[in-house]
Design a protein around this motif. Sequence first.
Motif, PDB file in Angstrom:
ATOM      1  N   THR A  94     -65.991 -38.867  48.010  1.00  0.00           N
ATOM      2  CA  THR A  94     -67.441 -38.738  47.997  1.00  0.00           C
ATOM      3  C   THR A  94     -67.977 -38.750  46.565  1.00  0.00           C
ATOM      4  O   THR A  94     -68.921 -39.468  46.242  1.00  0.00           O
ATOM      5  N   LYS A  95     -67.342 -37.962  45.710  1.00  0.00           N
ATOM      6  CA  LYS A  95     -67.749 -37.899  44.306  1.00  0.00           C
ATOM      7  C   LYS A  95     -67.090 -38.982  43.453  1.00  0.00           C
ATOM      8  O   LYS A  95     -67.477 -39.190  42.313  1.00  0.00           O
ATOM      9  N   LEU A  96     -66.060 -39.649  44.024  1.00  0.00           N
ATOM     10  CA  LEU A  96     -65.281 -40.639  43.283  1.00  0.00           C
ATOM     11  C   LEU A  96     -64.674 -40.012  42.030  1.00  0.00           C
ATOM     12  O   LEU A  96     -64.730 -40.573  40.938  1.00  0.00           O
ATOM     13  N   LYS A  97     -64.091 -38.838  42.225  1.00  0.00           N
ATOM     14  CA  LYS A  97     -63.493 -38.078  41.137  1.00  0.00           C
ATOM     15  C   LYS A  97     -62.146 -37.496  41.567  1.00  0.00           C
ATOM     16  O   LYS A  97     -61.930 -37.215  42.741  1.00  0.00           O
ATOM     17  N   TRP A  98     -61.254 -37.340  40.576  1.00  0.00           N
ATOM     18  CA  TRP A  98     -60.008 -36.614  40.810  1.00  0.00           C
ATOM     19  C   TRP A  98     -60.286 -35.125  40.660  1.00  0.00           C
ATOM     20  O   TRP A  98     -61.022 -34.717  39.753  1.00  0.00           O
ATOM     21  N   GLU A  99     -59.688 -34.313  41.540  1.00  0.00           N
ATOM     22  CA  GLU A  99     -59.929 -32.877  41.508  1.00  0.00           C
ATOM     23  C   GLU A  99     -58.616 -32.107  41.528  1.00  0.00           C
ATOM     24  O   GLU A  99     -57.678 -32.462  42.237  1.00  0.00           O
ATOM     25  N   LEU A 100     -58.594 -31.039  40.747  1.00  0.00           N
ATOM     26  CA  LEU A 100     -57.431 -30.148  40.646  1.00  0.00           C
ATOM     27  C   LEU A 100     -57.738 -28.839  41.345  1.00  0.00           C
ATOM     28  O   LEU A 100     -58.847 -28.312  41.230  1.00  0.00           O
ATOM     29  N   VAL A 101     -56.754 -28.308  42.080  1.00  0.00           N
ATOM     30  CA  VAL A 101     -56.937 -27.007  42.724  1.00  0.00           C
ATOM     31  C   VAL A 101     -55.630 -26.222  42.627  1.00  0.00           C
ATOM     32  O   VAL A 101     -54.542 -26.768  42.828  1.00  0.00           O
ATOM     33  N   ASP A 102     -55.750 -24.960  42.273  1.00  0.00           N
ATOM     34  CA  ASP A 102     -54.593 -24.062  42.247  1.00  0.00           C
ATOM     35  C   ASP A 102     -54.293 -23.628  43.670  1.00  0.00           C
ATOM     36  O   ASP A 102     -55.186 -23.241  44.422  1.00  0.00           O
ATOM     37  N   MET A 103     -53.011 -23.687  44.047  1.00  0.00           N
ATOM     38  CA  MET A 103     -52.614 -23.402  45.421  1.00  0.00           C
ATOM     39  C   MET A 103     -52.139 -21.959  45.595  1.00  0.00           C
ATOM     40  O   MET A 103     -51.213 -21.676  46.342  1.00  0.00           O
ATOM     41  N   GLY A 104     -52.780 -21.048  44.893  1.00  0.00           N
ATOM     42  CA  GLY A 104     -52.399 -19.640  45.016  1.00  0.00           C
ATOM     43  C   GLY A 104     -51.134 -19.317  44.244  1.00  0.00           C
ATOM     44  O   GLY A 104     -50.325 -18.499  44.695  1.00  0.00           O
ATOM     45  N   SER A 105     -50.962 -19.938  43.081  1.00  0.00           N
ATOM     46  CA  SER A 105     -49.753 -19.705  42.278  1.00  0.00           C
ATOM     47  C   SER A 105     -49.728 -18.279  41.743  1.00  0.00           C
ATOM     48  O   SER A 105     -50.767 -17.628  41.578  1.00  0.00           O
ATOM     49  N   LEU A 106     -48.524 -17.801  41.417  1.00  0.00           N
ATOM     50  CA  LEU A 106     -48.368 -16.434  40.915  1.00  0.00           C
ATOM     51  C   LEU A 106     -48.787 -16.317  39.447  1.00  0.00           C
ATOM     52  O   LEU A 106     -49.364 -15.314  39.036  1.00  0.00           O
ATOM     53  N   ASN A 107     -48.478 -17.347  38.647  1.00  0.00           N
ATOM     54  CA  ASN A 107     -48.744 -17.283  37.213  1.00  0.00           C
ATOM     55  C   ASN A 107     -49.977 -18.063  36.778  1.00  0.00           C
ATOM     56  O   ASN A 107     -50.261 -18.150  35.585  1.00  0.00           O
ATOM     57  N   GLY A 108     -50.682 -18.642  37.730  1.00  0.00           N
ATOM     58  CA  GLY A 108     -51.964 -19.252  37.426  1.00  0.00           C
ATOM     59  C   GLY A 108     -51.903 -20.673  36.885  1.00  0.00           C
ATOM     60  O   GLY A 108     -50.855 -21.169  36.475  1.00  0.00           O
ATOM     61  N   THR A 109     -53.072 -21.321  36.901  1.00  0.00           N
ATOM     62  CA  THR A 109     -53.239 -22.689  36.405  1.00  0.00           C
ATOM     63  C   THR A 109     -54.420 -22.726  35.455  1.00  0.00           C
ATOM     64  O   THR A 109     -55.487 -22.175  35.750  1.00  0.00           O
ATOM     65  N   LEU A 110     -54.221 -23.389  34.319  1.00  0.00           N
ATOM     66  CA  LEU A 110     -55.285 -23.542  33.338  1.00  0.00           C
ATOM     67  C   LEU A 110     -55.649 -25.015  33.215  1.00  0.00           C
ATOM     68  O   LEU A 110     -54.782 -25.884  33.301  1.00  0.00           O
ATOM     69  N   LEU A 111     -56.932 -25.279  32.995  1.00  0.00           N
ATOM     70  CA  LEU A 111     -57.404 -26.630  32.698  1.00  0.00           C
ATOM     71  C   LEU A 111     -58.117 -26.563  31.359  1.00  0.00           C
ATOM     72  O   LEU A 111     -59.165 -25.931  31.251  1.00  0.00           O
ATOM     73  N   ASN A 112     -57.505 -27.181  30.346  1.00  0.00           N
ATOM     74  CA  ASN A 112     -58.048 -27.108  28.983  1.00  0.00           C
ATOM     75  C   ASN A 112     -58.271 -25.654  28.559  1.00  0.00           C
ATOM     76  O   ASN A 112     -59.319 -25.275  28.028  1.00  0.00           O
ATOM     77  N   SER A 113     -57.240 -24.825  28.840  1.00  0.00           N
ATOM     78  CA  SER A 113     -57.201 -23.398  28.449  1.00  0.00           C
ATOM     79  C   SER A 113     -58.127 -22.515  29.277  1.00  0.00           C
ATOM     80  O   SER A 113     -58.265 -21.322  28.985  1.00  0.00           O
ATOM     81  N   ARG A 114     -58.756 -23.053  30.312  1.00  0.00           N
ATOM     82  CA  ARG A 114     -59.604 -22.245  31.183  1.00  0.00           C
ATOM     83  C   ARG A 114     -58.956 -22.097  32.556  1.00  0.00           C
ATOM     84  O   ARG A 114     -58.478 -23.073  33.129  1.00  0.00           O
ATOM     85  N   SER A 115     -58.988 -20.892  33.072  1.00  0.00           N
ATOM     86  CA  SER A 115     -58.352 -20.630  34.357  1.00  0.00           C
ATOM     87  C   SER A 115     -59.110 -21.303  35.498  1.00  0.00           C
ATOM     88  O   SER A 115     -60.342 -21.269  35.553  1.00  0.00           O
TER      89      SER A 115
END
Length: 231
Positions: free
Chosen positions: A109-130
């Motif tokens: 719909t947005k014609l964009k790639w999207e990242l999502v954290d799947m409930g990880s224990l140690n977290g996910t950062l995108l450009n140093s932001r959680s």
Amino acid sequence: MLWWGRRLSIQLKNLVSKRIYLIWKRIYFPSFLQELLLKIKTHNISCVRSAGSWLSLEVISGPSVGLQYAVHSTNTSKLPVKLGRVSSDMILKDSEVSGKHAQITWNSTKLKWELVDMGSLNGTLLNSRSVSHPDLGSRKWGHPVELASDDIITLGTTSMVSVRISSQNEFQTPFRIGVASDPMAARRGGRELPMEDVCYYKWPLPGANKFGLFCVCDGHGGAGAAQSAVK
């Protein structure tokens, strides 16, 4: 009384400005131009939908450094792209990475790639932001966030993944085969005869966006064939 006078003056000014804009729009921006712009916008969206987008990922830090993965937005059988320690499209052998850590999907719909954290224990950062759920460790998924080329995804604290988004596969090296440049080619029907000369290029280099590579491998065709390959 003075306050009401100022307020009325501002309202009248805004009303006059709005009417002037509408008159200008009718005179200088007729409906057929608006329709044309709408068609151009619709056409551009249609082109993006049909051409699609390449997502190229490379691990640039951590135990699995050098690992690469590329997928096209129209290849639905390989989407979403899962990143994790086990049973994933990109398997990162890092103890801080969860079995199913994060995933990347194509939002049609947005014609964009999207990242999502799947409930990880140690977290996910995108450009140093959680981008993880605020209650880290609860195993709750985070909200999808849009990706852009040159983004850096950090899984845990050591594994970093470089993101490239483009119209071509960043990890597929384009190449051309050289052709014979001697007079014998013309004597054989004027065809360009394939030789052993090969040139290839890669731009930019993964993890080094300001650098590229171009190379000509000179086979038995001689310098002339190599020059033809360069052209």
